[in-house]
Write a protein that holds these residues in place. Structure first.
Motif, mmCIF file in Angstrom:
data_model
loop_
_atom_site.group_PDB
_atom_site.id
_atom_site.type_symbol
_atom_site.label_atom_id
_atom_site.label_comp_id
_atom_site.label_asym_id
_atom_site.label_seq_id
_atom_site.Cartn_x
_atom_site.Cartn_y
_atom_site.Cartn_z
ATOM 1 N N ALA A 118 -2.391 -2.647 5.436
ATOM 2 C CA ALA A 118 -2.567 -1.265 5.341
ATOM 3 C C ALA A 118 -3.246 -0.123 5.267
ATOM 4 O O ALA A 118 -3.237 1.372 5.855
ATOM 5 C CB ALA A 118 -3.256 -1.748 3.192
ATOM 6 N N LEU A 119 -4.440 -0.133 5.807
ATOM 7 C CA LEU A 119 -4.847 0.933 6.367
ATOM 8 C C LEU A 119 -4.557 1.749 7.640
ATOM 9 O O LEU A 119 -4.019 2.754 7.908
ATOM 10 C CB LEU A 119 -6.455 0.358 6.664
ATOM 11 C CG LEU A 119 -7.184 -0.013 5.650
ATOM 12 C CD1 LEU A 119 -8.939 -1.121 6.221
ATOM 13 C CD2 LEU A 119 -8.016 1.170 4.923
ATOM 14 N N ILE A 120 -4.005 0.501 8.764
ATOM 15 C CA ILE A 120 -2.960 0.569 9.301
ATOM 16 C C ILE A 120 -1.745 1.341 9.201
ATOM 17 O O ILE A 120 -1.315 2.727 10.046
ATOM 18 C CB ILE A 120 -2.590 -0.344 10.487
ATOM 19 C CG1 ILE A 120 -3.495 -0.327 11.196
ATOM 20 C CG2 ILE A 120 -1.601 1.046 11.766
ATOM 21 C CD1 ILE A 120 -3.538 -1.459 12.247
ATOM 22 N N GLY B 236 2.057 6.973 -6.488
ATOM 23 C CA GLY B 236 1.211 7.920 -7.364
ATOM 24 C C GLY B 236 -0.160 7.074 -7.732
ATOM 25 O O GLY B 236 -1.210 7.787 -8.098
ATOM 26 N N ILE B 237 -0.425 6.023 -6.425
ATOM 27 C CA ILE B 237 -1.942 5.301 -7.401
ATOM 28 C C ILE B 237 -2.453 5.929 -5.847
ATOM 29 O O ILE B 237 -2.416 5.426 -5.181
ATOM 30 C CB ILE B 237 -1.568 3.517 -7.246
ATOM 31 C CG1 ILE B 237 -0.302 3.103 -8.377
ATOM 32 C CG2 ILE B 237 -3.184 2.685 -7.270
ATOM 33 C CD1 ILE B 237 0.102 1.582 -7.996
ATOM 34 N N THR B 238 -3.924 5.797 -6.827
ATOM 35 C CA THR B 238 -4.652 6.399 -5.459
ATOM 36 C C THR B 238 -4.851 5.194 -4.454
ATOM 37 O O THR B 238 -4.916 4.367 -4.244
ATOM 38 C CB THR B 238 -6.268 6.574 -6.341
ATOM 39 O OG1 THR B 238 -6.501 4.932 -6.312
ATOM 40 C CG2 THR B 238 -5.970 7.485 -7.524
ATOM 41 N N PRO B 239 -5.380 5.733 -3.275
ATOM 42 C CA PRO B 239 -4.855 5.011 -1.354
ATOM 43 C C PRO B 239 -6.520 3.473 -1.554
ATOM 44 O O PRO B 239 -5.727 3.250 -1.372
ATOM 45 C CB PRO B 239 -5.307 6.115 -0.826
ATOM 46 C CG PRO B 239 -4.805 6.990 -1.349
ATOM 47 C CD PRO B 239 -5.030 7.460 -3.352
ATOM 48 N N CYS C 71 0.487 -1.344 -0.012
ATOM 49 C CA CYS C 71 0.045 -0.212 0.130
ATOM 50 C C CYS C 71 0.822 1.742 0.224
ATOM 51 O O CYS C 71 1.200 1.924 -0.613
ATOM 52 C CB CYS C 71 -1.121 -0.291 0.852
ATOM 53 S SG CYS C 71 -1.977 1.316 0.925
ATOM 54 N N SER C 72 1.964 0.905 0.856
ATOM 55 C CA SER C 72 2.788 2.362 0.999
ATOM 56 C C SER C 72 3.213 3.250 0.066
ATOM 57 O O SER C 72 3.929 4.001 -0.561
ATOM 58 C CB SER C 72 3.651 1.792 2.648
ATOM 59 O OG SER C 72 3.072 2.266 2.855
ATOM 60 N N VAL C 73 4.419 1.573 -0.982
ATOM 61 C CA VAL C 73 5.027 2.087 -1.557
ATOM 62 C C VAL C 73 3.432 2.304 -3.156
ATOM 63 O O VAL C 73 4.213 3.585 -3.942
ATOM 64 C CB VAL C 73 5.964 0.110 -2.227
ATOM 65 C CG1 VAL C 73 6.406 0.474 -3.801
ATOM 66 C CG2 VAL C 73 6.345 0.286 -1.652
ATOM 67 N N LEU D 9 4.077 10.720 4.745
ATOM 68 C CA LEU D 9 3.549 12.252 5.209
ATOM 69 C C LEU D 9 4.139 12.755 3.517
ATOM 70 O O LEU D 9 4.758 12.572 2.835
ATOM 71 C CB LEU D 9 5.481 12.833 5.117
ATOM 72 C CG LEU D 9 5.191 12.205 7.444
ATOM 73 C CD1 LEU D 9 6.388 12.358 7.712
ATOM 74 C CD2 LEU D 9 4.591 12.667 7.699
ATOM 75 N N GLY D 10 3.440 13.670 3.657
ATOM 76 C CA GLY D 10 2.493 14.477 2.407
ATOM 77 C C GLY D 10 2.631 13.763 1.646
ATOM 78 O O GLY D 10 1.471 14.303 0.470
ATOM 79 N N GLN D 11 1.453 12.616 1.132
ATOM 80 C CA GLN D 11 1.041 11.893 0.563
ATOM 81 C C GLN D 11 -0.425 11.657 0.809
ATOM 82 O O GLN D 11 -0.750 11.865 2.237
ATOM 83 C CB GLN D 11 1.992 10.242 0.318
ATOM 84 C CG GLN D 11 2.607 10.327 0.517
ATOM 85 C CD GLN D 11 3.681 10.612 -1.603
ATOM 86 O OE1 GLN D 11 2.762 9.833 -2.197
ATOM 87 N NE2 GLN D 11 4.884 10.747 -2.009
ATOM 88 N N ASP D 12 -0.603 11.076 -0.015
ATOM 89 C CA ASP D 12 -2.957 10.916 0.243
ATOM 90 C C ASP D 12 -2.798 9.851 0.280
ATOM 91 O O ASP D 12 -2.704 9.024 0.498
ATOM 92 C CB ASP D 12 -3.472 11.773 -1.472
ATOM 93 C CG ASP D 12 -3.629 13.344 -1.558
ATOM 94 O OD1 ASP D 12 -3.438 13.777 -1.153
ATOM 95 O OD2 ASP D 12 -3.138 13.417 -3.122
ATOM 96 N N THR D 13 -3.918 9.610 1.239
ATOM 97 C CA THR D 13 -4.429 8.331 2.265
ATOM 98 C C THR D 13 -5.757 8.705 2.274
ATOM 99 O O THR D 13 -6.411 9.778 1.781
ATOM 100 C CB THR D 13 -3.629 7.782 3.077
ATOM 101 O OG1 THR D 13 -4.069 9.112 4.344
ATOM 102 C CG2 THR D 13 -1.942 8.228 3.538
ATOM 103 N N LEU D 14 -6.365 7.476 2.316
ATOM 104 C CA LEU D 14 -7.471 7.427 2.963
ATOM 105 C C LEU D 14 -8.246 9.179 3.838
ATOM 106 O O LEU D 14 -9.189 9.100 3.396
ATOM 107 C CB LEU D 14 -8.248 5.792 3.268
ATOM 108 C CG LEU D 14 -8.450 5.222 1.464
ATOM 109 C CD1 LEU D 14 -8.116 4.093 2.211
ATOM 110 C CD2 LEU D 14 -9.291 5.851 0.809
ATOM 111 N N MET D 15 -7.483 8.305 4.859
ATOM 112 C CA MET D 15 -7.625 9.229 5.890
ATOM 113 C C MET D 15 -7.496 10.783 6.234
ATOM 114 O O MET D 15 -8.529 11.819 5.655
ATOM 115 C CB MET D 15 -6.806 9.210 7.572
ATOM 116 C CG MET D 15 -6.485 7.724 8.068
ATOM 117 S SD MET D 15 -6.574 6.571 6.937
ATOM 118 C CE MET D 15 -6.869 5.092 7.942
#
Length: 299
Positions: A196-198, A53-56, A46-48, A112-118
């Protein structure tokens, strides 16, 4: 109140992993140590993916698929090569350490600085804890609903039958090896999804974040079973969520008392020991009361 909300949101995310552990531990009667490797596998994928650039949401789904593939490997080792379940989990967990390190490229990857679901929900005005609560709530509802529908199908019932009585299932024409592989696949897929979510919630993925995963999962299951007895499958899944939340509340409460973070793993093992021994202590207490009543009647 902040501690309670944080514990609930964290507990819901961890409960997805606990449900995955439940599928092998209770349904198939197997303590699958693959969880220690598939959890960081989901976080790494998930992180990589997010950094690339893949959506969360898609990254979380890729983590789910990665965990399912790890489960298939464990299932094949156990069913086709006839390796004992415990050794199967150890082998896959050991192999996944190197695979996870390959995926991450280093010991940890920051989000940090990346788009996540949260962070996506936070952009709509929700604070961090509420965003985690919403993401976890939606995820756990979908997981419970999908599992309830799946275990109501012919394949799902065959999977439960395999865990209850393998010999009888084979006699009725059920391919038990295939059912075990399906169980491994579902288990590790959910565990990887939880990872992935955590990782998105914590803001990083670490190679060692899977250590103690199986203990947390078992503790959540046992706590739920101690509190609630003799429930249907769907209700049991809900009690696992409650158990995970209670477990997080206990851990956070202990931290507030001044316990050092490095002692949390030890405390987790103690909590699991107490939870596992509770049913036995209850039985002994009931027997003692019965003997006392009979003695009083004879007197």
């Amino acid at each position: 109140m902040d501690i309670i909300l944080s514990s609930i949101s964290q507990g819901i995310l961890w409960s997805i992993m606990a449900i995955g552990v439940y599928l092998t531990f209770r349904i198939l009667d197997i303590a699958d140590l693959t969880a220690e490797g598939s959890f960081p596998l989901g976080a790494a994928i998930c992180s990589v993916s997010i950094v690339s650039g893949i959506t969360p949401l898609l990254a979380s789904l890729l983590a789910l698929i990665g965990g399912m593939l790890a489960g298939i490997v464990s299932g094949l080792l156990h069913t086709k090569l006839k390796i004992p379940a415990l050794l199967t989990g150890i082998l896959t967990m050991t192999a996944l350490y190197s695979i996870n390190l390959r995926i991450l490229g280093k010991a940890n990857v920051t989000l940090l600085g990346q788009d996540t679901l949260m962070r996506t929900l936070q952009s709509f005005g929700l604070e961090n804890r509420m965003a985690v609560l919403v993401v976890g709530g939606v995820a756990i509802v979908l997981v419970i609903l999908v599992l309830y529908l799946f275990f109501s199908t012919e394949i799902g019932l065959a999977l439960r039958s395999t865990g209850d009585n393998e010999a009888m299932s084979e006699a009725n024409g059920i391919h038990t090896d295939t059912m075990k592989i399906v169980g491994y696949m579902l288990c590790n897929g959910l565990i990887a999804l939880s990872g992935a979510l955590i990782a998105q919630n914590n803001g990083y993925a670490d190679i060692s974040m899977g250590i103690g995963t199986i203990v947390i999962g078992l503790a959540s299951i046992i706590i739920g079973e101690v509190i609630f007895h003799r429930l249907s499958f769907a209700k049991r899944l809900i009690t696992i969520v409650i158990g995970a939340v209670v477990y997080r509340l206990i851990i956070d409460f202990v931290l507030q008392l001044g316990v050092q973070p490095q002692d949390i793993k030890l405390f987790s093992a103690v909590v699991l020991t107490i939870a596992l021994s509770t049913p036995l202590l209850k039985k002994k207490s009931r027997r003692t009361k019965r003997v006392g009543k009979r003695g009083a009647e004879l007197v």
